[in-house]
Design a protein around this motif. Structure first.
Motif, PDB file in Angstrom:
ATOM      1  N   CYS A  27      27.854  29.208  50.435  1.00  0.00           N
ATOM      2  CA  CYS A  27      28.971  29.313  49.489  1.00  0.00           C
ATOM      3  C   CYS A  27      28.486  29.759  48.111  1.00  0.00           C
ATOM      4  CB  CYS A  27      29.714  27.982  49.380  1.00  0.00           C
ATOM      5  SG  CYS A  27      28.689  26.596  48.833  1.00  0.00           S
ATOM      6  N   ARG A  68      35.622  27.305  47.766  1.00  0.00           N
ATOM      7  CA  ARG A  68      35.019  28.512  48.298  1.00  0.00           C
ATOM      8  C   ARG A  68      34.118  29.127  47.238  1.00  0.00           C
ATOM      9  NH1 ARG A  68      38.105  32.907  46.262  1.00  0.00           N
ATOM     10  NH2 ARG A  68      39.805  32.119  44.992  1.00  0.00           N
ATOM     11  N   GLU A 118      36.234  35.540  49.485  1.00  0.00           N
ATOM     12  CA  GLU A 118      34.832  35.169  49.678  1.00  0.00           C
ATOM     13  C   GLU A 118      34.373  35.885  50.939  1.00  0.00           C
ATOM     14  OE1 GLU A 118      32.106  31.124  50.179  1.00  0.00           O
ATOM     15  OE2 GLU A 118      34.175  31.131  50.877  1.00  0.00           O
TER      16      GLU A 118
END
Length: 399
Positions: free
Chosen positions: A236, A205, A294
């Motif tokens: 990402c 991630r 994230e």
């Protein structure tokens, strides 16, 4: 799978370029079915799902770029002859069968397969159910290209498995598996690592951090932050956390300036306890878990740190070990940051959005690896091979 000559592999890729262009509208129409069925509560996932003319052009460009790259298989790494006359040659070799598990993005069905195939690997593709129609037609394109050149469809295969079936396949694969690459969020990665019985190469991630030093050029810092956060929220390599040194000249004024810039881009701002004294109208972090998150959204956490060491410690504790940046005009400080932050890519005065195979000169990528073995960073064509020793003798025995 047998070793294929470079020429036959390139012929398949040339056919694939023609087929993708020919089937362009059918691919876009299939994707529309996926988009219509998708509930838009996750904007980042929805953005990744879209296939339009531009995206098809990017698929074609990815295949063409790999076609023109040197074949990574059979490249000599070392060659030495021992005193006993044994000639030991270490060369690159295919992994064998690679399984990639990914969410949403249909373009992965092209990029992952083209890289694995050119590196002489068989690839199994497990896409998300949200992209089923898109992936089915892209798989058919691959099969047409393979069969046009006399090769088995088994080289590139889409797995039609539900979650429970995938779990069972990982535990007890029905065919040999040499490497699994999970490409997605924390839950997917945990799922694969929990159930897999072969090697797993994690495409981690993001949760990327940027540190603004007291020696930063503020204008440069703001431009980089805005780009890293807003250029593509579904990437990402997008920015999630900003750490600002409290000794930055005109600290409070600059923090308010950053707030104004972010708000113009509709970015939701979270703050830590210290920054909340300056930006009191914004939500303060109450749950420590947010530091590990994230966002994949127009959302940014701004926090205060006391020093470079404080920033490094915070990043190494919470980040996804994907990308991290420092904004400073002090080159020595930048190097200290880059040496000590544990991330696959570290930046000095630049946006984290460059952590991408194409942007970093690797070309099409299978994923961004956050593992340290066997490779870290963009997994391009050269990274999809392992090695093999060839030993040539003339009756030597060990004594």
């Amino acid at each position: 799978m047998k070793l294929l000559h470079t020429d036959i592999k390139n012929k398949v890729l040339k056919s694939m370029i023609t087929i993708l262009d020919r089937e362009r509208q059918a691919i876009i129409d299939a994707n529309k079915k996926d988009l219509e069925a998708f509930e838009k509560e996750d904007q980042a996932l929805y953005d990744r799902l879209i296939v339009n003319d531009k995206k098809v052009n990017e698929m074609i460009a990815a295949v063409e770029a790999v076609m023109h790259q040197d074949d990574p298989v059979g490249q000599e790494i070392s060659n030495r002859t021992l005193k006993n006359g044994l000639n030991i040659v270490n060369t690159t070799a295919p992994f064998g069968t690679i399984l990639i598990i990914y969410e949403s993005r249909p373009d992965v069905t092209i990029e992952a397969a083209v890289l694995a195939f050119k590196a002489n690997n068989k690839i199994l593709l497990k896409g998300g159910k949200e992209a089923l129609n898109s992936n089915l037609i892209l798989e058919q394109c691959w099969h047409d290209a393979l069969e046009e050149n006399g090769l088995s469809k088994d080289w590139i295969k889409l797995l039609h498995l539900k979650r429970e079936e995938t779990q069972e396949f990982l535990k007890n694969p029905t065919e040999p598996l040499d490497l699994i690459v999970p490409r997605g969020g924390e839950r997917l990665i945990h799922f694969v690592k929990t159930h897999a019985t072969c090697a797993v190469l994690v495409s981690g991630r993001g949760n990327n951090f940027l540190y603004v030093s007291e020696q930063a050029d503020w204008s440069k810092a703001v431009n980089v932050i805005i780009n890293a956060k807003t250029d593509k929220i579904s990437g990402c390599n997008a920015l999630d956390k900003v750490l600002i040194n409290k000794n930055l000249p005109e600290y409070e004024t600059k923090v308010k300036m950053l707030q104004e810039k972010l708000e113009k881009h509709n970015v939701e701002i979270l703050v830590d306890d210290k920054v909340s004294d300056i930006l009191s109208q914004h939500e303060t972090v109450a749950d420590q878990a947010i530091w590990y998150e994230e966002f994949l959204a127009l959302k940014l956490l701004i926090a205060e740190v006391d020093s470079l060491d404080d920033a490094i410690e915070t990043i190494n504790e919470y980040s996804g070990k994907h990308s991290a940046a420092i904004i400073t005009e002090n080159n020595e400080e930048a190097l200290q940051f880059m040496h000590n932050v544990d991330s696959a890519a570290v930046y000095h005065n630049a946006s984290t959005r460059f952590t991408d195979g194409g942007q970093m000169g690797v070309g099409a990528e299978l994923a961004i690896s956050t593992d340290k073995l066997h490779h870290r960073g963009p997994l391009g064509l050269k990274q999809l091979v392992t090695n093999k020793y060839y030993i040539y003798g003339d009756g030597q025995v060990r004594v």
